[in-house]
Design a protein around this motif. Structure first.
Motif, short mmCIF file in Angstrom:
data_model
loop_
_atom_site.label_atom_id
_atom_site.label_comp_id
_atom_site.label_asym_id
_atom_site.label_seq_id
_atom_site.Cartn_x
_atom_site.Cartn_y
_atom_site.Cartn_z
N THR A 124 0.85 -1.19 0.00
CA THR A 124 0.00 0.00 0.00
C THR A 124 0.88 1.24 0.00
O THR A 124 2.10 1.15 0.22
CB THR A 124 -0.93 0.06 1.23
OG1 THR A 124 -0.15 0.35 2.40
CG2 THR A 124 -1.68 -1.25 1.42
N LEU A 125 0.27 2.38 -0.19
CA LEU A 125 1.01 3.63 -0.21
C LEU A 125 1.63 3.93 1.16
O LEU A 125 2.66 4.60 1.25
CB LEU A 125 0.09 4.78 -0.64
CG LEU A 125 0.75 6.05 -1.15
CD1 LEU A 125 1.70 5.76 -2.31
CD2 LEU A 125 -0.31 7.07 -1.58
N ASP A 126 1.02 3.42 2.21
CA ASP A 126 1.59 3.61 3.56
C ASP A 126 2.98 3.00 3.66
O ASP A 126 3.81 3.46 4.46
CB ASP A 126 0.68 2.99 4.61
CG ASP A 126 -0.60 3.80 4.84
OD1 ASP A 126 -0.60 5.00 4.49
OD2 ASP A 126 -1.58 3.24 5.35
N GLY A 130 8.83 7.33 4.21
CA GLY A 130 10.27 7.38 4.34
C GLY A 130 11.02 6.85 3.12
O GLY A 130 12.25 6.80 3.13
N LYS A 131 10.29 6.48 2.07
CA LYS A 131 10.92 5.92 0.87
C LYS A 131 11.01 6.98 -0.23
O LYS A 131 10.58 8.11 -0.06
CB LYS A 131 10.11 4.72 0.36
CG LYS A 131 9.92 3.61 1.39
CD LYS A 131 11.24 3.00 1.81
CE LYS A 131 11.01 1.85 2.79
NZ LYS A 131 12.29 1.23 3.22
N GLN A 147 2.40 13.80 -0.37
CA GLN A 147 1.56 13.71 0.81
C GLN A 147 1.93 12.52 1.69
O GLN A 147 1.40 12.39 2.81
CB GLN A 147 0.09 13.62 0.39
CG GLN A 147 -0.42 14.84 -0.35
CD GLN A 147 -1.81 14.65 -0.93
OE1 GLN A 147 -2.47 13.64 -0.67
NE2 GLN A 147 -2.27 15.62 -1.71
N VAL A 148 2.82 11.67 1.21
CA VAL A 148 3.24 10.49 1.97
C VAL A 148 4.28 10.90 3.00
O VAL A 148 5.30 11.52 2.66
CB VAL A 148 3.80 9.40 1.03
CG1 VAL A 148 4.28 8.20 1.85
CG2 VAL A 148 2.75 8.98 0.01
N LYS A 149 4.04 10.57 4.25
CA LYS A 149 4.90 10.99 5.35
C LYS A 149 6.35 10.54 5.17
O LYS A 149 6.62 9.35 4.97
CB LYS A 149 4.35 10.42 6.67
CG LYS A 149 5.12 10.88 7.90
CD LYS A 149 4.49 10.33 9.16
CE LYS A 149 5.25 10.76 10.41
NZ LYS A 149 4.64 10.21 11.64
#
Length: 246
Positions: A124-126, A130-131, A147-149
């Motif tokens: 998943t996108l989660d 950090g990637k 928007q990905v942490k």
């Protein structure tokens, strides 16, 4: 008298192009199957190109296609360098502040593309927190990636460049339109990468014109309505994507 003539000339440059007969259409020919260069003829072809051509023809206009970088298409509309943007533009609230969209003509969504060897690692996108994520510059894929942490986003001029970066281990995934991904993998016969089967940000594509050009937007909407009703839209859709599921 000279001032009056000058004013008339300037006014004509910025008047509506809806009745000009030929529409200058800006695109980025690196986004198959929506718009790309045919390797045999070097002509710009694709679903968007066929569709905007049919829409214009339905209301008595011709089109001339202008290839440019995706990031420059909206500025080109705003400065009257082109009349229409046909570049698989997803309709977003932010873009609606900048340009005027036609009625939607295609449903879209984003997918994550990864290396097959990472199938158990990235589901998943989660998992991209950090990637490093790759996408085409200025696209909704790039916007979603940001928007990905903790993720860093590499943006490339062409989607193919982003895919190559993935294969060369330069990033962990690519965020891109589902249809484009399916077409790319099928055409390239690429066995090293795969599409994760989850659709993000389901939205719609539209053609775009200057916010000042409401007349042209209305004319294009009329053309779209005509080709939907006479079956031309379905023929073009089937040519590029196969028959619609019933």
């Amino acid at each position: 008298m000279k001032k009056i003539l000058t004013a008339l000339m300037i006014g004509s440059l910025f008047s509506s192009v809806a009745s000009a007969g030929t529409l200058l259409v800006g695109t980025d020919a690196g986004f198959a199957p929506f718009e790309y260069k045919d390797p045999k003829t070097n002509e710009i072809v694709g679903f968007d190109i066929d569709l905007i051509t049919a829409m214009a023809k339905a209301v008595g206009d011709d089109v001339k296609i202008q290839n440019m970088q995706f990031a420059g298409i909206i500025p080109a509309l705003q400065t009257n360098m082109i009349d229409v943007a046909a570049a698989a533009l997803t309709i977003t609230a932010e873009r609606q502040k900048q340009v005027l969209f036609t009625d939607p003509y295609y449903d879209v969504g984003l997918v994550m593309v990864i290396r097959k060897k990472d199938a158990d690692k990235y589901k998943t996108l989660d998992d991209m927190q950090g990637k490093r994520i790759c996408s085409q510059i200025g696209t909704t894929g790039a916007i979603l990636g940001k928007q990905v942490k903790g993720a860093t986003v590499g943006e490339y001029d062409q989607m193919g460049d982003a895919m190559m970066e993935l294969k060369m281990n330069g990033c962990d995934s690519v965020l891109v339109d589902k249809t484009v991904t399916e077409y790319y993998i099928a055409q390239q016969g690429d066995k090293d990468i795969m599409m994760v089967p989850h659709l993000y940000n389901p939205k719609q594509n539209g053609f775009a014109v200057s916010k000042r050009n409401t007349e042209l937007a209305a004319k294009l909407n009329k053309g779209l309505k005509i080709i939907r009703e006479n079956g031309e839209y379905d023929k073009i859709y089937e040519k590029w994507f196969g028959k619609k599921a019933q």
